[in-house]
Design a protein around this motif. Structure first.
Motif, mmCIF file in Angstrom:
data_model
loop_
_atom_site.group_PDB
_atom_site.id
_atom_site.type_symbol
_atom_site.label_atom_id
_atom_site.label_comp_id
_atom_site.label_asym_id
_atom_site.label_seq_id
_atom_site.Cartn_x
_atom_site.Cartn_y
_atom_site.Cartn_z
ATOM 1 N N VAL A 12 0.864 -1.180 0.000
ATOM 2 C CA VAL A 12 0.000 0.000 0.000
ATOM 3 C C VAL A 12 0.904 1.236 0.000
ATOM 4 C CG1 VAL A 12 -1.785 1.277 1.245
ATOM 5 C CG2 VAL A 12 -1.787 -1.218 1.277
ATOM 6 N N ASN A 13 0.751 2.094 -1.010
ATOM 7 C CA ASN A 13 1.550 3.312 -1.153
ATOM 8 C C ASN A 13 3.054 3.063 -1.164
ATOM 9 O OD1 ASN A 13 -0.641 5.019 -1.360
ATOM 10 N ND2 ASN A 13 -0.681 5.492 0.812
ATOM 11 N N PRO A 14 3.540 2.166 -2.025
ATOM 12 C CA PRO A 14 4.998 2.002 -2.105
ATOM 13 C C PRO A 14 5.620 3.311 -2.575
ATOM 14 C CG PRO A 14 3.925 0.935 -3.961
ATOM 15 C CD PRO A 14 2.837 1.379 -3.018
ATOM 16 N N GLY A 15 6.738 3.672 -1.979
ATOM 17 C CA GLY A 15 7.403 4.923 -2.330
ATOM 18 C C GLY A 15 6.911 6.117 -1.536
ATOM 19 N N LEU A 16 5.991 5.900 -0.583
ATOM 20 C CA LEU A 16 5.507 7.003 0.247
ATOM 21 C C LEU A 16 6.655 7.496 1.120
ATOM 22 C CD1 LEU A 16 3.014 8.695 1.190
ATOM 23 C CD2 LEU A 16 2.811 7.033 3.054
ATOM 24 N N LEU A 17 7.025 8.760 0.939
ATOM 25 C CA LEU A 17 8.072 9.375 1.744
ATOM 26 C C LEU A 17 7.411 10.140 2.876
ATOM 27 C CD1 LEU A 17 11.125 10.170 2.042
ATOM 28 C CD2 LEU A 17 10.547 12.220 0.745
ATOM 29 N N THR A 18 7.742 9.773 4.101
ATOM 30 C CA THR A 18 7.203 10.426 5.289
ATOM 31 C C THR A 18 8.338 11.161 5.963
ATOM 32 O OG1 THR A 18 5.638 8.603 5.583
ATOM 33 C CG2 THR A 18 5.999 10.050 7.475
ATOM 34 N N PHE A 19 8.149 12.448 6.244
ATOM 35 C CA PHE A 19 9.199 13.151 6.977
ATOM 36 C C PHE A 19 8.614 13.985 8.096
ATOM 37 C CE2 PHE A 19 8.317 15.726 3.230
ATOM 38 C CZ PHE A 19 8.349 17.038 3.647
ATOM 39 N N GLN A 20 9.434 14.131 9.155
ATOM 40 C CA GLN A 20 9.015 14.845 10.352
ATOM 41 C C GLN A 20 10.041 15.923 10.664
ATOM 42 O OE1 GLN A 20 8.766 12.481 13.940
ATOM 43 N NE2 GLN A 20 7.289 13.901 14.828
ATOM 44 N N TYR A 21 9.553 17.181 10.733
ATOM 45 C CA TYR A 21 10.437 18.306 11.027
ATOM 46 C C TYR A 21 11.046 18.140 12.415
ATOM 47 C CZ TYR A 21 7.763 20.594 7.253
ATOM 48 O OH TYR A 21 7.157 20.916 6.074
ATOM 49 N N GLN A 22 12.359 18.330 12.495
ATOM 50 C CA GLN A 22 13.058 18.248 13.770
ATOM 51 C C GLN A 22 13.550 19.617 14.232
ATOM 52 O OE1 GLN A 22 13.157 15.376 15.571
ATOM 53 N NE2 GLN A 22 11.852 14.624 13.935
ATOM 54 N N ASP A 23 14.105 20.395 13.302
ATOM 55 C CA ASP A 23 14.678 21.687 13.659
ATOM 56 C C ASP A 23 14.586 22.611 12.452
ATOM 57 O OD1 ASP A 23 15.852 23.474 15.373
ATOM 58 O OD2 ASP A 23 17.863 22.622 15.260
ATOM 59 N N ILE A 24 14.273 23.868 12.678
ATOM 60 C CA ILE A 24 14.148 24.844 11.600
ATOM 61 C C ILE A 24 15.304 25.834 11.724
ATOM 62 C CG2 ILE A 24 12.648 26.496 10.437
ATOM 63 C CD1 ILE A 24 11.288 23.782 10.739
ATOM 64 N N LYS A 25 16.048 26.002 10.632
ATOM 65 C CA LYS A 25 17.195 26.923 10.603
ATOM 66 C C LYS A 25 17.023 27.867 9.426
ATOM 67 C CE LYS A 25 19.629 24.505 13.689
ATOM 68 N NZ LYS A 25 20.302 24.937 14.853
ATOM 69 N N THR A 26 17.823 28.929 9.402
ATOM 70 C CA THR A 26 17.746 29.882 8.306
ATOM 71 C C THR A 26 19.143 30.297 7.857
ATOM 72 O OG1 THR A 26 16.743 31.945 7.573
ATOM 73 C CG2 THR A 26 17.636 31.930 9.782
ATOM 74 N N ASN A 27 19.195 30.809 6.639
ATOM 75 C CA ASN A 27 20.404 31.405 6.091
ATOM 76 C C ASN A 27 20.035 32.851 5.811
ATOM 77 O OD1 ASN A 27 22.417 32.434 4.396
ATOM 78 N ND2 ASN A 27 22.792 30.453 3.449
ATOM 79 N N ILE A 28 20.532 33.755 6.641
ATOM 80 C CA ILE A 28 20.172 35.165 6.520
ATOM 81 C C ILE A 28 21.435 36.008 6.544
ATOM 82 C CG2 ILE A 28 19.776 35.435 9.001
ATOM 83 C CD1 ILE A 28 17.387 37.262 8.241
#
Length: 158
Positions: A81-97
């Motif tokens: 069922v849904n082969p190739g389903l990529l699941t991702f979970q945000y861990q940390d948000i960073k920026t380039n400023i």
């Protein structure tokens, strides 16, 4: 997909720039900020689990902002069922400023733990097509292509 960058180049979602199927309790879609595009930077994998940076890149620096990076854990489904389903979970948000990378961003910390899915319907090593369902049941597709320039820039910064 491992150690590659993938840039969104097209989406059939006309209601918003970007459809996304997530568990945030929202309407399943998120509008991209003006002048930005999505890049997936897929990292190393151990089996089916790995790392991924979900990047919002800005074509013109907006108040010095070059990109926002959601460092994430991810996994790829290989079941019937849904082969190739990529699941991702945000861990940390960073920026380039203003040319300074990896600065933590307080407000975006609210996204930590958010789970997001990429329902892969086509992948050939050069093109990656995602299917998504809007709240009204409409099916939308997004197309990603290899981003060799981003891969080169990332390899130089390591």
């Amino acid at each position: 997909i491992e150690n590659k960058s993938w840039r969104m180049v097209f989406s059939t979602d006309n209601t918003k720039e970007r459809g996304r199927n997530d568990t945030s309790g929202g309407d399943g879609s998120a509008e991209l900020p003006y002048g930005s595009t999505v890049v997936f930077r897929v990292g190393e994998f151990q089996g089916m689990d790995g790392s991924l940076d979900y990047v919002l890149k800005f074509s013109k620096q907006v108040m010095g902002l070059k990109e926002l990076v959601a460092q994430s854990t991810c996994s790829v489904g290989i079941g019937p069922v849904n082969p190739g389903l990529l699941t991702f979970q945000y861990q940390d948000i960073k920026t380039n400023i203003f040319g300074v990378s990896n600065l933590p961003v307080g407000f975006f910390g609210l996204l930590k733990g958010r789970v997001t899915y990429v329902d892969t319907v086509w992948f050939d090593g050069e093109r990656w097509i995602e299917r998504n369902y809007l709240e009204n049941g409409d099916v939308v597709y997004s197309v990603y292509v290899r981003d060799l320039q981003d891969e080169e820039a990332c390899s130089k910064s390591k």
